[in-house]
Design a protein around this motif. Structure first.
Motif, PDB file in Angstrom:
ATOM      1  N   THR A  50      14.776   4.301  67.616  1.00  0.00           N
ATOM      2  CA  THR A  50      13.400   4.050  68.047  1.00  0.00           C
ATOM      3  C   THR A  50      12.660   5.369  68.180  1.00  0.00           C
ATOM      4  O   THR A  50      13.106   6.264  68.914  1.00  0.00           O
ATOM      5  CB  THR A  50      13.398   3.302  69.392  1.00  0.00           C
ATOM      6  OG1 THR A  50      14.133   2.076  69.248  1.00  0.00           O
ATOM      7  CG2 THR A  50      11.979   2.984  69.828  1.00  0.00           C
ATOM      8  N   SER A  74       0.441  -0.094  70.860  1.00  0.00           N
ATOM      9  CA  SER A  74       1.238  -0.635  69.767  1.00  0.00           C
ATOM     10  C   SER A  74       0.868   0.072  68.483  1.00  0.00           C
ATOM     11  O   SER A  74      -0.204   0.671  68.373  1.00  0.00           O
ATOM     12  CB  SER A  74       1.039  -2.149  69.618  1.00  0.00           C
ATOM     13  OG  SER A  74      -0.275  -2.444  69.198  1.00  0.00           O
ATOM     14  N   PHE A  83       5.870  -1.628  66.533  1.00  0.00           N
ATOM     15  CA  PHE A  83       6.419  -1.094  67.776  1.00  0.00           C
ATOM     16  C   PHE A  83       5.383  -1.293  68.881  1.00  0.00           C
ATOM     17  O   PHE A  83       4.170  -1.188  68.636  1.00  0.00           O
ATOM     18  CB  PHE A  83       6.735   0.398  67.645  1.00  0.00           C
ATOM     19  CG  PHE A  83       7.860   0.713  66.698  1.00  0.00           C
ATOM     20  CD1 PHE A  83       9.175   0.712  67.132  1.00  0.00           C
ATOM     21  CD2 PHE A  83       7.596   1.019  65.372  1.00  0.00           C
ATOM     22  CE1 PHE A  83      10.214   1.006  66.264  1.00  0.00           C
ATOM     23  CE2 PHE A  83       8.624   1.318  64.501  1.00  0.00           C
ATOM     24  CZ  PHE A  83       9.943   1.317  64.941  1.00  0.00           C
ATOM     25  N   LEU A 115       9.488  -0.398  72.098  1.00  0.00           N
ATOM     26  CA  LEU A 115      10.352  -1.435  71.554  1.00  0.00           C
ATOM     27  C   LEU A 115       9.929  -1.798  70.133  1.00  0.00           C
ATOM     28  O   LEU A 115       8.738  -1.842  69.823  1.00  0.00           O
ATOM     29  CB  LEU A 115      10.309  -2.704  72.415  1.00  0.00           C
ATOM     30  CG  LEU A 115      10.663  -2.548  73.895  1.00  0.00           C
ATOM     31  CD1 LEU A 115       9.396  -2.651  74.727  1.00  0.00           C
ATOM     32  CD2 LEU A 115      11.672  -3.580  74.334  1.00  0.00           C
ATOM     33  N   LYS A 116      10.904  -2.076  69.319  1.00  0.00           N
ATOM     34  CA  LYS A 116      10.628  -2.601  67.984  1.00  0.00           C
ATOM     35  C   LYS A 116      10.552  -4.112  68.085  1.00  0.00           C
ATOM     36  O   LYS A 116      11.452  -4.762  68.619  1.00  0.00           O
ATOM     37  CB  LYS A 116      11.731  -2.199  67.006  1.00  0.00           C
ATOM     38  CG  LYS A 116      11.459  -2.629  65.579  1.00  0.00           C
ATOM     39  CD  LYS A 116      12.524  -2.103  64.627  1.00  0.00           C
ATOM     40  CE  LYS A 116      12.177  -2.455  63.191  1.00  0.00           C
ATOM     41  NZ  LYS A 116      13.190  -1.928  62.237  1.00  0.00           N
ATOM     42  N   VAL A 117       9.465  -4.695  67.567  1.00  0.00           N
ATOM     43  CA  VAL A 117       9.268  -6.139  67.643  1.00  0.00           C
ATOM     44  C   VAL A 117       9.991  -6.801  66.471  1.00  0.00           C
ATOM     45  O   VAL A 117       9.778  -6.439  65.313  1.00  0.00           O
ATOM     46  CB  VAL A 117       7.769  -6.495  67.611  1.00  0.00           C
ATOM     47  CG1 VAL A 117       7.592  -7.998  67.772  1.00  0.00           C
ATOM     48  CG2 VAL A 117       7.015  -5.741  68.697  1.00  0.00           C
ATOM     49  N   GLU A 120       7.610 -12.415  67.276  1.00  0.00           N
ATOM     50  CA  GLU A 120       6.552 -12.708  68.238  1.00  0.00           C
ATOM     51  C   GLU A 120       6.289 -14.201  68.224  1.00  0.00           C
ATOM     52  O   GLU A 120       5.965 -14.776  67.178  1.00  0.00           O
ATOM     53  CB  GLU A 120       5.263 -11.959  67.875  1.00  0.00           C
ATOM     54  CG  GLU A 120       5.206 -10.538  68.374  1.00  0.00           C
ATOM     55  CD  GLU A 120       3.884  -9.870  68.052  1.00  0.00           C
ATOM     56  OE1 GLU A 120       3.546  -8.890  68.729  1.00  0.00           O
ATOM     57  OE2 GLU A 120       3.190 -10.316  67.118  1.00  0.00           O
ATOM     58  N   SER A 124       9.717 -14.228  72.493  1.00  0.00           N
ATOM     59  CA  SER A 124       9.661 -13.040  71.633  1.00  0.00           C
ATOM     60  C   SER A 124      10.938 -12.221  71.773  1.00  0.00           C
ATOM     61  O   SER A 124      11.586 -12.217  72.831  1.00  0.00           O
ATOM     62  CB  SER A 124       8.446 -12.178  71.983  1.00  0.00           C
ATOM     63  OG  SER A 124       7.239 -12.891  71.727  1.00  0.00           O
ATOM     64  N   TYR A 126      12.819  -8.360  71.000  1.00  0.00           N
ATOM     65  CA  TYR A 126      12.570  -6.937  70.794  1.00  0.00           C
ATOM     66  C   TYR A 126      13.906  -6.188  70.702  1.00  0.00           C
ATOM     67  O   TYR A 126      14.954  -6.705  71.101  1.00  0.00           O
ATOM     68  CB  TYR A 126      11.749  -6.339  71.942  1.00  0.00           C
ATOM     69  CG  TYR A 126      10.542  -7.145  72.347  1.00  0.00           C
ATOM     70  CD1 TYR A 126       9.284  -6.859  71.825  1.00  0.00           C
ATOM     71  CD2 TYR A 126      10.651  -8.182  73.273  1.00  0.00           C
ATOM     72  CE1 TYR A 126       8.167  -7.585  72.211  1.00  0.00           C
ATOM     73  CE2 TYR A 126       9.544  -8.920  73.656  1.00  0.00           C
ATOM     74  CZ  TYR A 126       8.305  -8.612  73.124  1.00  0.00           C
ATOM     75  OH  TYR A 126       7.209  -9.348  73.505  1.00  0.00           O
ATOM     76  N   TYR A 136      18.792  -5.215  73.227  1.00  0.00           N
ATOM     77  CA  TYR A 136      17.855  -6.280  72.873  1.00  0.00           C
ATOM     78  C   TYR A 136      17.136  -6.781  74.122  1.00  0.00           C
ATOM     79  O   TYR A 136      17.715  -6.835  75.216  1.00  0.00           O
ATOM     80  CB  TYR A 136      18.596  -7.427  72.189  1.00  0.00           C
ATOM     81  CG  TYR A 136      19.280  -6.996  70.905  1.00  0.00           C
ATOM     82  CD1 TYR A 136      18.573  -6.907  69.717  1.00  0.00           C
ATOM     83  CD2 TYR A 136      20.627  -6.661  70.896  1.00  0.00           C
ATOM     84  CE1 TYR A 136      19.189  -6.501  68.549  1.00  0.00           C
ATOM     85  CE2 TYR A 136      21.265  -6.252  69.729  1.00  0.00           C
ATOM     86  CZ  TYR A 136      20.532  -6.174  68.557  1.00  0.00           C
ATOM     87  OH  TYR A 136      21.147  -5.765  67.412  1.00  0.00           O
ATOM     88  N   TYR A 138      13.855  -9.678  75.545  1.00  0.00           N
ATOM     89  CA  TYR A 138      13.121 -10.898  75.209  1.00  0.00           C
ATOM     90  C   TYR A 138      12.054 -11.151  76.265  1.00  0.00           C
ATOM     91  O   TYR A 138      12.104 -10.617  77.386  1.00  0.00           O
ATOM     92  CB  TYR A 138      14.074 -12.100  75.121  1.00  0.00           C
ATOM     93  CG  TYR A 138      14.574 -12.589  76.461  1.00  0.00           C
ATOM     94  CD1 TYR A 138      14.008 -13.709  77.082  1.00  0.00           C
ATOM     95  CD2 TYR A 138      15.599 -11.931  77.130  1.00  0.00           C
ATOM     96  CE1 TYR A 138      14.456 -14.157  78.316  1.00  0.00           C
ATOM     97  CE2 TYR A 138      16.057 -12.369  78.360  1.00  0.00           C
ATOM     98  CZ  TYR A 138      15.481 -13.479  78.948  1.00  0.00           C
ATOM     99  OH  TYR A 138      15.920 -13.917  80.182  1.00  0.00           O
ATOM    100  N   ILE A 145       9.186  -8.610  80.077  1.00  0.00           N
ATOM    101  CA  ILE A 145      10.188  -8.341  79.049  1.00  0.00           C
ATOM    102  C   ILE A 145      11.499  -7.958  79.730  1.00  0.00           C
ATOM    103  O   ILE A 145      11.555  -6.995  80.501  1.00  0.00           O
ATOM    104  CB  ILE A 145       9.726  -7.221  78.100  1.00  0.00           C
ATOM    105  CG1 ILE A 145       8.438  -7.648  77.384  1.00  0.00           C
ATOM    106  CG2 ILE A 145      10.807  -6.875  77.089  1.00  0.00           C
ATOM    107  CD1 ILE A 145       7.855  -6.580  76.473  1.00  0.00           C
TER     108      ILE A 145
END
Length: 404
Positions: A50, A74, A83, A115-117, A120, A124, A126, A136, A138, A145
């Motif tokens: 990341t 973002s 991201f 975070l990398k998405v 969505e 969701s 991530y 990970y 969510y 999150i």
């Protein structure tokens, strides 16, 4: 060997010089801390961890600049990569270098993270990558999150145990309520593919609109690519006899033969999948002979070798346009002889052929499913007597067809 080392060094220098040039700016945008949307070009490094900053280029004056990840809300590249900068609930008990937690009990703390998405939707998904580790996260209905907890923790002595808290977390958000999906979760190993599959299903069950961010490999979505390879090989051989009492060197004329192989290519998530691991078992047939005058006598020197090369190597691709790329290969390979393979180069005495590890390198071009490649390697064939040496220098032109 000196020639091989020189050529390999040149290839590595070319790869290093081309690597950054092949990283391209792609159309995207970012949202800054003031909620302003800035449309721009973003340099896609194909991040394996990341990132903490991004390189962007403006649309109007082509100015290139860097922005820190904590300065944006973002950033997005096309519809494939996104991201976000968010406050998350993160387990802080997993806090040593070996990723073995001191305590079993989960200790959540609020942290600002990039975070990398992955997905969505109502639910969701991530991810945060840090080297070889992936964590990970969510959220539900764009709420808090939370981290999916999967950790090792220390126990008495030198041992450790596992806490699979993520299984309970996933079951709590299962909207499908099917036995099949429950069974899938209970036996699920925490991985990116498994989580994507699960989150797609539960969002479909809740009739939610789903946006999946997916960084496609250049060759498609497959984990591995398979290609059939066929080529024409020319070999030039040299026999060196250097005992304490005598010495001679014999050049065996070039000969032409055919090669057949099956290549397995596994793209790596490095530098936009431009690097690959390649494995290509290849069948090769070599045979040649020559007559020389030795101590006043005509002597026949010949060899016949049927072999299977087992190479493992790396490939670097340079994309020229869609469906067209140049590539460089470097392999380490070992040769296994099959059938009636022999070398008869010493007064009528046959030697069984034995080889050691050697190097192979090459370059080629690929268009759609077809490729054309030049490759070169040498085979050092061993004899029982240390003062004998036999070398094969192979040059091949190989065509390939990718069937996946």
């Amino acid at each position: 060997m000196k020639n091989i080392t020189f050529v390999v060094s040149i290839i590595l220098l070319v790869i290093c010089s081309k690597a950054n040039a092949q990283i391209e700016f792609e159309k995207g945008f970012y949202i800054d801390q003031f909620a302003d949307t800035i449309v721009c070009y973003v340099k896609n490094f194909g991040w394996s961890s990341t990132p903490d900053n991004f390189t962007v280029k403006s649309l109007d004056n082509q100015t290139v600049y860097s922005i820190d990840a904590d300065e944006i809300k973002s950033i997005q590249i096309g519809d494939r990569i996104k991201f976000v900068n968010r406050i998350v609930q993160e387990d802080i008990s997993d806090n040593n270098q070996q990723r073995i937690a001191i305590k079993r009990k989960v200790e959540f703390n609020q942290n600002q993270r990039i975070l990398k998405v992955l997905i969505e939707s109502k639910f969701s998904l991530y991810m945060i990558e840090e080297g070889e580790y992936k964590d990970y996260f969510y959220s539900e209905d764009n709420g808090v999150i939370k981290q999916l907890v999967n950790k090792k923790f220390a126990v008495t002595g030198n041992g450790f145990a596992k806490s699979n808290e993520y299984l309970k977390q996933l079951l709590r958000i299962n909207t499908c309520e099917t036995e099949k999906l429950n069974s899938f979760v209970k036996n699920m190993r925490l991985s990116e593919n498994n989580l994507i599959s699960y989150f797609l299903q539960i969002n479909q069950c809740s009739s939610s609109k789903i946006k999946r961010y997916e960084e496609l490999r250049p060759e498609g979505k497959t984990v591995a690519n398979f290609s059939f390879k066929a080529g024409v090989n020319t070999a030039k051989s040299r026999y060196i006899f250097a005992s304490p009492n005598s010495a001679k060197e014999i050049e065996v004329p070039r000969n032409t033969s055919y090669t057949l192989g099956l290549e397995v290519e596994i793209p790596l998530k490095v530098n936009q999948y431009k690097w690959s691991v390649i494995f290509e078992p290849t069948y090769k047939q070599l045979a040649s002979s020559t007559t020389v005058v030795d101590q006043g006598l005509d002597r026949e020197y010949e060899y016949q070798i049927y072999s299977i090369d087992i190479p493992l190597g790396i490939r670097y691709k340079m994309y020229l346009k869609e469906n067209l790329n140049l590539f460089l290969n470097f392999k380490v390979q070992h040769t296994f002889h099959v059938g009636n393979s022999y070398v008869d180069l010493d007064f009528g005495q046959d030697h069984s052929a034995q080889t050691r590890f050697n190097f192979s390198y090459g370059a080629g071009i690929k268009w759609k499913k077809f490729s054309l490649e030049y490759r070169r390697d040498s085979q050092d064939i061993l004899f029982q007597r240390v003062y004998e040496q036999f070398m094969n220098y192979n040059n091949a032109m190989v065509i390939g067809y990718n069937f996946r």
